[in-house]
Motif scaffolding. Structure first.
Motif, PDB file in Angstrom:
ATOM      1  N   LYS A  44       0.909  -1.396   0.030  1.00 28.39           N
ATOM      2  CA  LYS A  44      -0.036   0.199  -0.105  1.00 28.39           C
ATOM      3  C   LYS A  44       0.776   1.301   0.047  1.00 28.39           C
ATOM      4  O   LYS A  44       0.457   2.241  -0.952  1.00 28.39           O
ATOM      5  CB  LYS A  44      -0.930  -0.050   1.257  1.00 28.39           C
ATOM      6  N   TYR A  45       1.892   1.081   0.840  1.00 29.03           N
ATOM      7  CA  TYR A  45       2.808   2.332   0.733  1.00 29.03           C
ATOM      8  C   TYR A  45       3.509   2.536  -0.418  1.00 29.03           C
ATOM      9  O   TYR A  45       3.811   3.704  -0.945  1.00 29.03           O
ATOM     10  CB  TYR A  45       3.709   2.238   1.974  1.00 29.03           C
ATOM     11  N   THR A  46       4.010   1.497  -1.113  1.00 28.53           N
ATOM     12  CA  THR A  46       4.543   1.723  -2.392  1.00 28.53           C
ATOM     13  C   THR A  46       3.890   2.107  -3.388  1.00 28.53           C
ATOM     14  O   THR A  46       4.176   2.863  -4.096  1.00 28.53           O
ATOM     15  CB  THR A  46       5.074   0.026  -2.722  1.00 28.53           C
ATOM     16  N   ASN A  47       2.749   1.733  -3.336  1.00 29.19           N
ATOM     17  CA  ASN A  47       1.351   2.236  -4.340  1.00 29.19           C
ATOM     18  C   ASN A  47       1.471   3.903  -4.100  1.00 29.19           C
ATOM     19  O   ASN A  47       1.283   4.588  -4.821  1.00 29.19           O
ATOM     20  CB  ASN A  47       0.202   1.409  -4.193  1.00 29.19           C
ATOM     21  N   TYR A  48       1.148   4.143  -2.943  1.00 24.44           N
ATOM     22  CA  TYR A  48       1.029   5.459  -2.449  1.00 24.44           C
ATOM     23  C   TYR A  48       2.281   6.354  -2.915  1.00 24.44           C
ATOM     24  O   TYR A  48       2.182   7.577  -3.337  1.00 24.44           O
ATOM     25  CB  TYR A  48       1.032   5.502  -0.861  1.00 24.44           C
ATOM     26  N   ILE A  49       3.482   5.885  -2.589  1.00 26.56           N
ATOM     27  CA  ILE A  49       4.847   6.446  -3.091  1.00 26.56           C
ATOM     28  C   ILE A  49       4.898   6.756  -4.603  1.00 26.56           C
ATOM     29  O   ILE A  49       5.329   7.717  -5.051  1.00 26.56           O
ATOM     30  CB  ILE A  49       6.031   5.778  -2.341  1.00 26.56           C
ATOM     31  N   GLU A  50       4.519   5.482  -5.176  1.00 28.85           N
ATOM     32  CA  GLU A  50       4.431   5.469  -6.728  1.00 28.85           C
ATOM     33  C   GLU A  50       3.718   6.731  -7.439  1.00 28.85           C
ATOM     34  O   GLU A  50       4.026   7.479  -8.149  1.00 28.85           O
ATOM     35  CB  GLU A  50       4.222   4.169  -7.279  1.00 28.85           C
ATOM     36  N   ILE A  54       4.819  10.273  -9.127  1.00 27.87           N
ATOM     37  CA  ILE A  54       4.275  10.343 -10.420  1.00 27.87           C
ATOM     38  C   ILE A  54       3.860  11.576 -10.477  1.00 27.87           C
ATOM     39  O   ILE A  54       3.861  12.525 -11.561  1.00 27.87           O
ATOM     40  CB  ILE A  54       3.512   9.457 -11.014  1.00 27.87           C
ATOM     41  N   GLU A  55       2.857  11.930  -9.419  1.00 31.13           N
ATOM     42  CA  GLU A  55       2.106  13.566  -9.322  1.00 31.13           C
ATOM     43  C   GLU A  55       3.126  14.523  -9.229  1.00 31.13           C
ATOM     44  O   GLU A  55       3.063  15.616 -10.125  1.00 31.13           O
ATOM     45  CB  GLU A  55       1.167  13.323  -8.104  1.00 31.13           C
ATOM     46  N   TYR A  56       4.264  14.295  -8.454  1.00 31.68           N
ATOM     47  CA  TYR A  56       5.262  15.287  -8.347  1.00 31.68           C
ATOM     48  C   TYR A  56       6.073  15.777  -9.882  1.00 31.68           C
ATOM     49  O   TYR A  56       6.090  16.775 -10.340  1.00 31.68           O
ATOM     50  CB  TYR A  56       6.455  14.948  -7.314  1.00 31.68           C
ATOM     51  N   LEU A  57       6.154  14.490 -10.620  1.00 33.23           N
ATOM     52  CA  LEU A  57       7.045  14.561 -11.855  1.00 33.23           C
ATOM     53  C   LEU A  57       6.089  15.303 -12.841  1.00 33.23           C
ATOM     54  O   LEU A  57       6.669  15.787 -13.791  1.00 33.23           O
ATOM     55  CB  LEU A  57       7.474  13.245 -12.468  1.00 33.23           C
ATOM     56  N   THR A  69       1.326  22.469  -3.746  1.00 25.47           N
ATOM     57  CA  THR A  69       1.252  21.000  -4.070  1.00 25.47           C
ATOM     58  C   THR A  69       2.725  20.358  -3.846  1.00 25.47           C
ATOM     59  O   THR A  69       2.844  19.244  -3.252  1.00 25.47           O
ATOM     60  CB  THR A  69       0.463  20.708  -5.382  1.00 25.47           C
ATOM     61  N   GLN A  70       3.517  21.043  -4.627  1.00 26.04           N
ATOM     62  CA  GLN A  70       5.034  20.444  -4.430  1.00 26.04           C
ATOM     63  C   GLN A  70       5.667  20.504  -3.280  1.00 26.04           C
ATOM     64  O   GLN A  70       6.337  19.515  -2.749  1.00 26.04           O
ATOM     65  CB  GLN A  70       5.932  21.586  -5.312  1.00 26.04           C
ATOM     66  N   LYS A  71       5.364  21.465  -2.122  1.00 25.34           N
ATOM     67  CA  LYS A  71       5.558  21.590  -0.966  1.00 25.34           C
ATOM     68  C   LYS A  71       4.938  20.399  -0.144  1.00 25.34           C
ATOM     69  O   LYS A  71       5.625  19.751   0.726  1.00 25.34           O
ATOM     70  CB  LYS A  71       5.348  22.934  -0.221  1.00 25.34           C
ATOM     71  N   ASN A  72       3.787  20.174  -0.241  1.00 25.15           N
ATOM     72  CA  ASN A  72       2.973  19.206   0.461  1.00 25.15           C
ATOM     73  C   ASN A  72       3.717  17.886   0.088  1.00 25.15           C
ATOM     74  O   ASN A  72       3.861  16.773   1.022  1.00 25.15           O
ATOM     75  CB  ASN A  72       1.827  19.320   0.185  1.00 25.15           C
ATOM     76  N   ILE A  73       3.900  17.552  -1.189  1.00 22.29           N
ATOM     77  CA  ILE A  73       4.547  16.125  -1.647  1.00 22.29           C
ATOM     78  C   ILE A  73       5.786  16.041  -0.885  1.00 22.29           C
ATOM     79  O   ILE A  73       6.162  14.857  -0.364  1.00 22.29           O
ATOM     80  CB  ILE A  73       4.551  16.224  -3.262  1.00 22.29           C
ATOM     81  N   ILE A  74       6.620  17.031  -0.862  1.00 24.67           N
ATOM     82  CA  ILE A  74       8.109  17.064  -0.471  1.00 24.67           C
ATOM     83  C   ILE A  74       8.043  16.652   1.064  1.00 24.67           C
ATOM     84  O   ILE A  74       8.851  15.904   1.377  1.00 24.67           O
ATOM     85  CB  ILE A  74       8.940  18.191  -0.742  1.00 24.67           C
ATOM     86  N   SER A  75       6.950  17.356   1.574  1.00 26.25           N
ATOM     87  CA  SER A  75       6.956  17.025   3.026  1.00 26.25           C
ATOM     88  C   SER A  75       6.446  15.553   3.524  1.00 26.25           C
ATOM     89  O   SER A  75       7.214  15.076   4.369  1.00 26.25           O
ATOM     90  CB  SER A  75       5.780  18.115   3.621  1.00 26.25           C
ATOM     91  N   GLU A  76       5.632  15.071   2.502  1.00 30.19           N
ATOM     92  CA  GLU A  76       5.260  13.543   2.558  1.00 30.19           C
ATOM     93  C   GLU A  76       6.511  12.700   2.453  1.00 30.19           C
ATOM     94  O   GLU A  76       6.677  11.679   3.243  1.00 30.19           O
ATOM     95  CB  GLU A  76       4.217  13.082   1.879  1.00 30.19           C
ATOM     96  N   PHE A  77       7.338  13.180   1.498  1.00 31.73           N
ATOM     97  CA  PHE A  77       8.507  11.904   1.266  1.00 31.73           C
ATOM     98  C   PHE A  77       9.372  12.484   2.484  1.00 31.73           C
ATOM     99  O   PHE A  77      10.034  11.373   2.805  1.00 31.73           O
ATOM    100  CB  PHE A  77       9.178  12.731   0.219  1.00 31.73           C
ATOM    101  N   LEU A 112      15.186  16.094  -6.372  1.00 35.09           N
ATOM    102  CA  LEU A 112      14.029  15.626  -5.323  1.00 35.09           C
ATOM    103  C   LEU A 112      14.839  14.541  -4.491  1.00 35.09           C
ATOM    104  O   LEU A 112      14.587  14.479  -3.171  1.00 35.09           O
ATOM    105  CB  LEU A 112      12.939  14.904  -5.997  1.00 35.09           C
ATOM    106  N   TYR A 113      15.793  13.656  -5.170  1.00 37.12           N
ATOM    107  CA  TYR A 113      16.352  12.856  -4.351  1.00 37.12           C
ATOM    108  C   TYR A 113      17.358  13.433  -3.262  1.00 37.12           C
ATOM    109  O   TYR A 113      17.383  13.078  -2.114  1.00 37.12           O
ATOM    110  CB  TYR A 113      17.334  11.805  -5.294  1.00 37.12           C
ATOM    111  N   GLU A 114      17.735  14.403  -3.537  1.00 39.69           N
ATOM    112  CA  GLU A 114      18.878  15.303  -2.792  1.00 39.69           C
ATOM    113  C   GLU A 114      17.869  16.065  -1.771  1.00 39.69           C
ATOM    114  O   GLU A 114      18.223  15.992  -0.506  1.00 39.69           O
ATOM    115  CB  GLU A 114      19.604  16.224  -3.523  1.00 39.69           C
ATOM    116  N   GLU A 115      16.835  16.699  -2.398  1.00 36.45           N
ATOM    117  CA  GLU A 115      16.013  17.666  -1.373  1.00 36.45           C
ATOM    118  C   GLU A 115      15.164  16.791  -0.215  1.00 36.45           C
ATOM    119  O   GLU A 115      15.159  17.380   0.947  1.00 36.45           O
ATOM    120  CB  GLU A 115      15.052  18.199  -2.071  1.00 36.45           C
ATOM    121  N   ILE A 116      14.901  15.480  -0.444  1.00 36.55           N
ATOM    122  CA  ILE A 116      14.131  14.991   0.693  1.00 36.55           C
ATOM    123  C   ILE A 116      15.063  14.056   1.596  1.00 36.55           C
ATOM    124  O   ILE A 116      14.745  13.613   2.661  1.00 36.55           O
ATOM    125  CB  ILE A 116      13.186  13.712   0.175  1.00 36.55           C
TER     126      ILE A 116
END
Length: 359
Positions: A44-50, A54-57, A69-77, A112-116
């Motif tokens: 479930k978490y994998t599906n959520y993260i995927e 995808i939404e971020y990209l 939206t960008q800030k919220n997604i980064i926060s989740e990561f 994004l890899y570096e930012e999170i």
């Protein structure tokens, strides 16, 4: 005669075993259920993260809610990265998706890899005392093209574990292409055959126009570096190394001499013929066979007398090639040969050549 004490002990053991089996069955059922629960949660978490990635990209930068939206997604990561299990899922999801995208999307993922904060954990891995963790850390930095850690990765080029060395070598090649070959300057340990195959597969993807001058590595004190570079010389047709190739025919390492003969045969460097013919008696049987393979490509009528000396060589392969070369380049001399001999293998070769070429 009855033994009540022994009977009591036996029955006690039976009861204990039955209880132990029941407890074990219950434990296994609970364990299986927990595993299914964990797997379900992970999926479930994998599906959520995927979905999140995808939404971020695919965020529309022209949208008025883009930054929010960008800030919220980064926060989740960032929230997920703090948990080891979730961090593993996020990393694997990033890796899987990075292999399916290209162009600008790759750059967005790397940023994004570096930012999170995943880059922090990759750095921690390469500081680990466990070699397998170090290898995973280098792999992560390689796959996310993090070039700034090159000075740190350089120290793993000669790591005692082959798996770590292999990841370090691939890191430099994949991120810096031909410039990455500079790791060979400090390489002290062997390059296994499998290592060389992997590196050559990677190198073949590069643009030949940007290939570095490889001459210095043909003079390396590390024999494995020379063998590796000889493959590169052959693959990329580096004929400017001809003089060094001729020198390597005298190298003390047999494998290097054999590989060099293979390369000069490929390029048909005729200058090598005189060198090898002159030192024929001091060559190993492998080198002698390699020389006759070379002569099959570059021999002329002028080589007839040398070839004639070996038409009855004790080695069948040399004998066969010598007769073949003579038949091809000096028919007149070949026709003067005895067609019958006490050597049965010689007779069979003659018979085959006469039949194949026409008597």
């Amino acid at each position: 005669m009855r033994f009540p004490l022994i009977e009591n002990i036996i029955w006690t053991l039976v009861v204990v075993l039955i209880v132990a089996v029941i407890v074990l069955i219950i434990y296994l059922k609970i364990l299986r259920r927990n595993i299914r629960v964990v797997e379900s949660r992970s999926q479930k978490y994998t599906n959520y993260i995927e979905g999140l990635l995808i939404e971020y990209l695919h965020l529309d930068q022209s949208s008025e809610n883009f930054l929010k939206t960008q800030k919220n997604i980064i926060s989740e990561f960032k929230k997920g990265v703090k948990n080891r299990r979730k961090r593993r899922i996020i990393t694997n999801t990033f890796l899987k998706l990075s292999q399916q995208v290209s162009g600008n999307v790759i750059d967005i993922m790397h940023n994004l890899y570096e930012e999170i904060g995943l880059i922090y954990f990759a750095k921690q891995k390469i500081k680990s005392k466990k070699w397998n963790i170090i290898a995973l850390g280098i792999r992560d930095l390689r796959q996310f093209e993090v070039k700034k850690f090159a000075p740190i990765i350089k120290k793993f080029v000669n790591h005692k574990k082959e798996e770590v060395r292999r990841e370090a070598h691939l890191y430099f090649l994949e991120l810096f292409e031909f410039e990455g070959l500079q790791f060979l300057d400090t390489l002290e340990l062997p390059l296994s055959e499998w290592d060389q195959i992997e590196l050559l597969i990677e190198i073949e993807k590069f643009d030949n126009q940007h290939l570095l001058d490889v001459k210095k590595w043909l003079k390396s004190e590390n024999d494995f570096v020379i063998l590796f570079i000889l493959n590169i010389v052959k693959i990329f047709n580096r004929l400017e190394t001809k003089e060094l190739l001729l020198e390597l025919l005298h190298h003390e390492n047999l494998d290097i001499r054999l590989k060099t003969i293979e390369v000069v045969t490929y390029f048909e460097i005729t200058e090598a013929k005189e060198i090898l013919v002159e030192k024929f008696e001091s060559l190993t049987i492998k080198e002698q066979k390699a020389l006759f393979e070379f002569l099959e490509k570059v021999a002329t009528k002028n080589d007839s007398l040398f070839v004639l000396e070996h038409i009855k060589d004790s080695d069948f392969e040399i004998k066969s090639k010598a007769l073949t070369i003579l038949k091809k380049h000096d028919t007149e001399l070949y026709n003067k040969l005895d067609k019958s001999s006490e050597d049965e293998s010689y007779n069979r070769i003659i018979e085959y050549l006469d039949y194949s070429y026409g008597f």
